[in-house]
Design an enzyme around this catalytic site. Sequence first.
Site, mmCIF file in Angstrom:
data_model
loop_
_atom_site.group_PDB
_atom_site.id
_atom_site.type_symbol
_atom_site.label_atom_id
_atom_site.label_comp_id
_atom_site.label_asym_id
_atom_site.label_seq_id
_atom_site.Cartn_x
_atom_site.Cartn_y
_atom_site.Cartn_z
ATOM 1 N N ALA A 81 0.854 -1.197 0.000
ATOM 2 C CA ALA A 81 0.000 0.000 0.000
ATOM 3 C C ALA A 81 0.882 1.235 0.000
ATOM 4 O O ALA A 81 2.092 1.150 0.205
ATOM 5 C CB ALA A 81 -0.893 0.008 1.239
ATOM 6 N N LYS A 82 0.290 2.362 -0.222
ATOM 7 C CA LYS A 82 0.977 3.643 -0.061
ATOM 8 C C LYS A 82 -0.085 4.715 0.058
ATOM 9 O O LYS A 82 -1.215 4.541 -0.397
ATOM 10 C CB LYS A 82 1.855 3.934 -1.290
#
Length: 417
Positions: A105-106
């Site tokens: 994720a980011k």
Amino acid sequence: MLGSPSAWDTARIQLENAVRHLGINDGLHDLLRTPRRSITVSVPLVRDDGQLLVLSGYRVQHNLARGPAKGGIRYHPSTDLDEVRALAMWMTWKCALMGIPYGGAKGGIAVDPRLLSHSERERMTRRYAAELVPLIGPEKDIPAPDVGTDEQTMAWIMDTYSTHTGYTATGVVTGKPLSVGGSAGRAGATSRGVQLATFAALAERGLDPYDVTVAVQGFGKVGALAAQYLHDAGCRVVAVSDVKGGVHNPQGLNPAALINHIRRGADSVVGYPGTDTITNAELLELDVDVLVPAAMEGVITAHNADRVRARIIVEGANGPVSADADPILEGNGIMVIPDILANGGGVAVSYFEWVQDIQAYFWTEDEVNDRLCAIMQRAYGEVSTLAAEQGVSLRTAAHIIGVDRVAEAHRTRGLYP
Ligand code: NAD
């Protein structure tokens, strides 16, 4: 850079490359390429002067096949959904390559945090975190610091999340201060991993660390300590830079002294006594043995790759070499230690932090560093061996390993419904 592939283009080209080597079919390729969840949130902020500013925030969970989503949160003016998607995809392959049971994720906010006061940064962070509450959590998605964010940012997110859920959830973020469930060794983990990867590469190339010169772009959380650890281990760090420019001294710099200079309030390395000022572009083209880009993505492209004279590039940053530069560097015999391997020490110790939080049992710094070293050496060995066996670059080998593990998780789980 005009005409060069964006971070998202680069990430997709790297995936395609691995998919081709693995013989993955089009359907699974599509599944691996497509982010599982992408969210854009508005982040309204009342400035200290009463003015209302509405910022854009993002969180992308690229893949959850191997475990909860994991990835940093970035505050930077050029952050947008495409950048966050690329960074999230790289996290997926990185976690798989490092053997850590996470997906990728980011997140981020398009903002220059240096233009905000401390309390403005706190309000912005808490509002953004509140928008993410339904999405994040120790078993769902675990943010960490990235460009423009730090331990304090993580403490605010942890506190906001905990307030909403009604109990203290230390495991919702990593990279926290020690006083609220952080891990010994986390602050230096990415940089220590960069140093370990560099030394593994030097050994492969038969180079003695004491004969090696190093240039580091980016003097933030990753770059400053990478410079310090490489210096402490015997290398001669001749240049470092930040967003304002760089400093150069062919006789060698003292990174610890430069870190103190910044801690004492200097807003840049530029102007440090006993150094010449250089630009970031010049730093990338210095005649050094090791170049560590540790700032932003896309700094080495087809436009400047031919002028890079380093023998080894160790990607402290995510995506510093764009897809059009890779073949040029390879053609010039430059060894690139890819981001998903070189900076994987950060997520490795984030994982250790999360494990410690969940168990409420904390390790010593030596235990953390020993385990980090074991993970880095294993991952480096796997990548280097596969690259030699298949005659591919370290980047391709690293992606083949990471993508294969995620693909295998998809095949094993099957598709719902
Ligand atoms: P940071 O905000 O602490 O430091 C960034 C540094 O880069 C600063 O010195 C800044 O002045 C400089 N910089 C920013 N824009 C620049 C530009 N255009 N040209 C030159 N210098 C510039 O960020 P960080 O956490 O050190 O992250 C740096 C890179 O490392 C990012 O690519 C990030 O995704 C990656 N990374 C970070 C971690 C981590 O644990 N923090 C882990 C893995 C990868």
